[in-house]
Design a protein around this motif. Structure first.
Motif, PDB file in Angstrom:
ATOM      1  N   ARG A  63      -0.664   7.368 -19.921  1.00 43.97           N
ATOM      2  CA  ARG A  63      -1.485   6.788 -18.859  1.00 43.97           C
ATOM      3  C   ARG A  63      -1.063   7.362 -17.512  1.00 43.97           C
ATOM      4  NH1 ARG A  63       1.347   2.375 -20.923  1.00 43.97           N
ATOM      5  NH2 ARG A  63      -0.611   1.372 -21.549  1.00 43.97           N
ATOM      6  N   ALA A  64      -1.892   7.133 -16.507  1.00 47.20           N
ATOM      7  CA  ALA A  64      -1.528   7.432 -15.134  1.00 47.20           C
ATOM      8  C   ALA A  64      -1.217   6.122 -14.426  1.00 47.20           C
ATOM      9  CB  ALA A  64      -2.661   8.156 -14.421  1.00 47.20           C
ATOM     10  N   VAL A  65      -0.123   6.081 -13.709  1.00 47.62           N
ATOM     11  CA  VAL A  65       0.287   4.900 -12.957  1.00 47.62           C
ATOM     12  C   VAL A  65       0.352   5.313 -11.492  1.00 47.62           C
ATOM     13  CG1 VAL A  65       2.071   3.163 -12.639  1.00 47.62           C
ATOM     14  CG2 VAL A  65       1.620   4.075 -14.926  1.00 47.62           C
ATOM     15  N   LEU A  66      -0.390   4.606 -10.641  1.00 47.86           N
ATOM     16  CA  LEU A  66      -0.466   4.986  -9.237  1.00 47.86           C
ATOM     17  C   LEU A  66      -0.296   3.793  -8.313  1.00 47.86           C
ATOM     18  CD1 LEU A  66      -3.144   6.733 -10.696  1.00 47.86           C
ATOM     19  CD2 LEU A  66      -2.678   7.963  -8.593  1.00 47.86           C
ATOM     20  N   SER A  67       0.300   4.062  -7.151  1.00 50.56           N
ATOM     21  CA  SER A  67       0.342   3.099  -6.060  1.00 50.56           C
ATOM     22  C   SER A  67      -0.481   3.685  -4.919  1.00 50.56           C
ATOM     23  CB  SER A  67       1.784   2.869  -5.588  1.00 50.56           C
ATOM     24  OG  SER A  67       1.823   2.221  -4.332  1.00 50.56           O
ATOM     25  N   PRO A  68      -1.631   3.089  -4.612  1.00 49.17           N
ATOM     26  CA  PRO A  68      -2.450   3.640  -3.522  1.00 49.17           C
ATOM     27  C   PRO A  68      -1.753   3.514  -2.182  1.00 49.17           C
ATOM     28  CG  PRO A  68      -3.326   1.530  -4.278  1.00 49.17           C
ATOM     29  CD  PRO A  68      -2.239   1.906  -5.230  1.00 49.17           C
ATOM     30  N   ALA A  69      -1.961   4.504  -1.326  1.00 51.83           N
ATOM     31  CA  ALA A  69      -1.440   4.464   0.034  1.00 51.83           C
ATOM     32  C   ALA A  69      -2.548   4.033   0.994  1.00 51.83           C
ATOM     33  CB  ALA A  69      -0.901   5.836   0.440  1.00 51.83           C
ATOM     34  N   LEU A  70      -2.160   3.470   2.114  1.00 51.29           N
ATOM     35  CA  LEU A  70      -3.142   2.947   3.061  1.00 51.29           C
ATOM     36  C   LEU A  70      -4.003   4.043   3.675  1.00 51.29           C
ATOM     37  CD1 LEU A  70      -1.161   0.189   4.997  1.00 51.29           C
ATOM     38  CD2 LEU A  70      -2.390   0.034   2.815  1.00 51.29           C
ATOM     39  N   ASP A  71      -3.524   5.294   3.642  1.00 53.64           N
ATOM     40  CA  ASP A  71      -4.276   6.381   4.272  1.00 53.64           C
ATOM     41  C   ASP A  71      -5.261   7.063   3.331  1.00 53.64           C
ATOM     42  OD1 ASP A  71      -2.605   7.796   2.596  1.00 53.64           O
ATOM     43  OD2 ASP A  71      -1.535   8.851   4.183  1.00 53.64           O
ATOM     44  N   GLY A  72      -5.430   6.510   2.126  1.00 48.70           N
ATOM     45  CA  GLY A  72      -6.368   7.089   1.178  1.00 48.70           C
ATOM     46  C   GLY A  72      -5.745   8.007   0.151  1.00 48.70           C
ATOM     47  N   GLY A  73      -4.447   8.225   0.250  1.00 50.61           N
ATOM     48  CA  GLY A  73      -3.736   9.002  -0.764  1.00 50.61           C
ATOM     49  C   GLY A  73      -3.040   8.075  -1.735  1.00 50.61           C
ATOM     50  N   TYR A  74      -1.901   8.512  -2.278  1.00 48.89           N
ATOM     51  CA  TYR A  74      -1.101   7.617  -3.103  1.00 48.89           C
ATOM     52  C   TYR A  74       0.368   7.765  -2.754  1.00 48.89           C
ATOM     53  CZ  TYR A  74      -1.411  11.778  -6.256  1.00 48.89           C
ATOM     54  OH  TYR A  74      -1.432  13.039  -6.795  1.00 48.89           O
ATOM     55  N   THR A  75       1.073   6.642  -2.853  1.00 46.38           N
ATOM     56  CA  THR A  75       2.499   6.621  -2.569  1.00 46.38           C
ATOM     57  C   THR A  75       3.280   7.276  -3.694  1.00 46.38           C
ATOM     58  OG1 THR A  75       2.203   4.575  -1.328  1.00 46.38           O
ATOM     59  CG2 THR A  75       4.441   5.118  -2.003  1.00 46.38           C
ATOM     60  N   PHE A  76       2.847   7.036  -4.920  1.00 47.64           N
ATOM     61  CA  PHE A  76       3.451   7.735  -6.053  1.00 47.64           C
ATOM     62  C   PHE A  76       2.445   7.839  -7.190  1.00 47.64           C
ATOM     63  CE2 PHE A  76       4.922   3.304  -6.968  1.00 47.64           C
ATOM     64  CZ  PHE A  76       4.402   3.135  -8.247  1.00 47.64           C
ATOM     65  N   ILE A  77       2.721   8.795  -8.066  1.00 44.27           N
ATOM     66  CA  ILE A  77       1.959   8.951  -9.294  1.00 44.27           C
ATOM     67  C   ILE A  77       2.956   9.088 -10.435  1.00 44.27           C
ATOM     68  CG2 ILE A  77       1.765  11.464  -8.983  1.00 44.27           C
ATOM     69  CD1 ILE A  77      -1.015  11.223 -10.402  1.00 44.27           C
ATOM     70  N   GLY A  78       2.680   8.410 -11.548  1.00 42.07           N
ATOM     71  CA  GLY A  78       3.531   8.498 -12.726  1.00 42.07           C
ATOM     72  C   GLY A  78       2.707   8.882 -13.939  1.00 42.07           C
ATOM     73  N   GLY A 110      10.691  -8.043   9.972  1.00 46.22           N
ATOM     74  CA  GLY A 110      10.468  -9.192   9.104  1.00 46.22           C
ATOM     75  C   GLY A 110       9.086  -9.782   9.187  1.00 46.22           C
ATOM     76  N   LEU A 111       8.179  -9.107   9.889  1.00 48.15           N
ATOM     77  CA  LEU A 111       6.813  -9.609  10.010  1.00 48.15           C
ATOM     78  C   LEU A 111       6.020  -9.291   8.744  1.00 48.15           C
ATOM     79  CD1 LEU A 111       6.135  -8.551  13.708  1.00 48.15           C
ATOM     80  CD2 LEU A 111       6.800 -10.795  12.842  1.00 48.15           C
ATOM     81  N   PRO A 112       5.012 -10.081   8.412  1.00 46.40           N
ATOM     82  CA  PRO A 112       4.258  -9.860   7.171  1.00 46.40           C
ATOM     83  C   PRO A 112       3.403  -8.600   7.239  1.00 46.40           C
ATOM     84  CG  PRO A 112       3.256 -11.614   8.470  1.00 46.40           C
ATOM     85  CD  PRO A 112       4.542 -11.280   9.148  1.00 46.40           C
ATOM     86  N   LEU A 113       3.238  -7.978   6.093  1.00 47.21           N
ATOM     87  CA  LEU A 113       2.334  -6.845   5.952  1.00 47.21           C
ATOM     88  C   LEU A 113       1.070  -7.348   5.279  1.00 47.21           C
ATOM     89  CD1 LEU A 113       4.901  -4.184   4.667  1.00 47.21           C
ATOM     90  CD2 LEU A 113       4.013  -4.440   6.998  1.00 47.21           C
ATOM     91  N   ALA A 114      -0.060  -7.155   5.916  1.00 51.07           N
ATOM     92  CA  ALA A 114      -1.314  -7.749   5.439  1.00 51.07           C
ATOM     93  C   ALA A 114      -1.675  -7.295   4.034  1.00 51.07           C
ATOM     94  CB  ALA A 114      -2.443  -7.416   6.418  1.00 51.07           C
ATOM     95  N   PHE A 115      -1.313  -6.079   3.656  1.00 53.84           N
ATOM     96  CA  PHE A 115      -1.728  -5.518   2.364  1.00 53.84           C
ATOM     97  C   PHE A 115      -0.767  -5.857   1.229  1.00 53.84           C
ATOM     98  CE2 PHE A 115       1.025  -2.471   4.434  1.00 53.84           C
ATOM     99  CZ  PHE A 115       1.916  -2.143   3.432  1.00 53.84           C
ATOM    100  N   ALA A 116       0.437  -6.330   1.553  1.00 53.12           N
ATOM    101  CA  ALA A 116       1.484  -6.493   0.548  1.00 53.12           C
ATOM    102  C   ALA A 116       1.445  -7.878  -0.076  1.00 53.12           C
ATOM    103  CB  ALA A 116       2.852  -6.249   1.168  1.00 53.12           C
ATOM    104  N   PRO A 117       1.612  -7.968  -1.408  1.00 51.23           N
ATOM    105  CA  PRO A 117       1.725  -9.288  -2.036  1.00 51.23           C
ATOM    106  C   PRO A 117       2.862 -10.094  -1.407  1.00 51.23           C
ATOM    107  CG  PRO A 117       1.492  -7.567  -3.704  1.00 51.23           C
ATOM    108  CD  PRO A 117       1.693  -6.866  -2.388  1.00 51.23           C
TER     109      PRO A 117
END
Length: 247
Positions: free
Chosen positions: A134-149, A207-214
């Protein structure tokens, strides 16, 4: 135990050649310094993951000849794999293939601009790659990806992608569908590569919240990056009164 290679794809930091889009607000020498902090912090997270027994850390690096400088930023457990030639897609494809050729059941390539990437997201990626193609990806906020596995090489995923554009992630998913490769999308994260994303990094380290992060996602301390941000803020604070007095 079967292991997954977890690698940072990076350029060994050098003034004038590292993180140039961060100048301004940073000076060229600060860009190289923060690049070193990013690599150090991300590799520390990977080393923590590796201590759990089923992941091994690497740097997939350039340029050749910079090994001594790069090694000083990495845990002693890390391996080094020289990047190939060509565009980013060719280098990603070769990096995955080279890591899998070392006998790992999966390989993850992470950009070097995400020092606070949570270990929990990488933990999920490692577990997923141990259980099928499979492909495992973490999308990046700029439209790319942070990592691909990946658990097998899939050159088609990297073919004809307009790198450094907002279309990278969307087209990568399309390429995966074209070859009927299962996709798992994990939590998104962000790259620190311009003034706006540097401000986001400061917000997170404060320590401020990130809107996109769980909300339940544990933060990574990114100790060297946090220390750099503190030093830079302190130097700016000192400089501002001095400038006011000169006026």
């Amino acid at each position: 135990m079967s292991t997954v290679a977890v690698a940072i794809i990076c350029k060994t930091p050098a003034p004038g050649k590292s993180k140039t889009r961060l100048s301004p607000p940073l000076r060229p020498e600060e860009c190289a310094e923060i690049s070193a902090c990013f690599i150090s912090d991300l590799s520390a997270t990977i080393a923590e993951l590796g201590a759990e027994g089923d992941a091994e850390g690497y740097a997939v690096y350039t340029p050749a000849g910079s090994e001594a400088a790069l090694t000083r930023l990495l845990p002693s457990s890390f391996g080094l794999v020289l990047q190939g030639e060509g565009d980013l897609g060719q280098r990603l494809d070769k990096g995955i293939a080279d890591l899998l050729a070392r006998g790992h059941v999966g390989a993850i390539l992470i950009n070097s601009d995400s020092p606070t990437l949570p270990k929990a997201v990488l933990r999920q990626a490692v577990d997923l790659l141990k259980s099928g193609d499979r492909a495992v990806l973490s999308p990046a906020l700029d439209g790319g990806y942070t990592f691909i596995g990946l658990s097998r090489p899939h050159p088609h995923l990297f073919a004809d992608i307009p790198w450094s554009t907002p279309d990278v992630y969307r087209l990568t998913l399309q390429r995966a569908r074209e070859i009927e490769l299962p996709i798992v999308e994990l939590a998104p994260w962000y790259d620190v590569d311009d003034a706006a994303s540097y401000a986001l990094l400061e917000q997170e380290l404060d320590g401020l919240p990130l809107a996109f992060a769980p909300a339940d996602l544990a933060r990574q301390p990114a100790a060297r990056t946090a220390a750099f941000v503190r030093r830079r803020r302190a130097s700016l604070t000192v400089a501002q009164p001095a400038q006011a007095g000169a006026a």
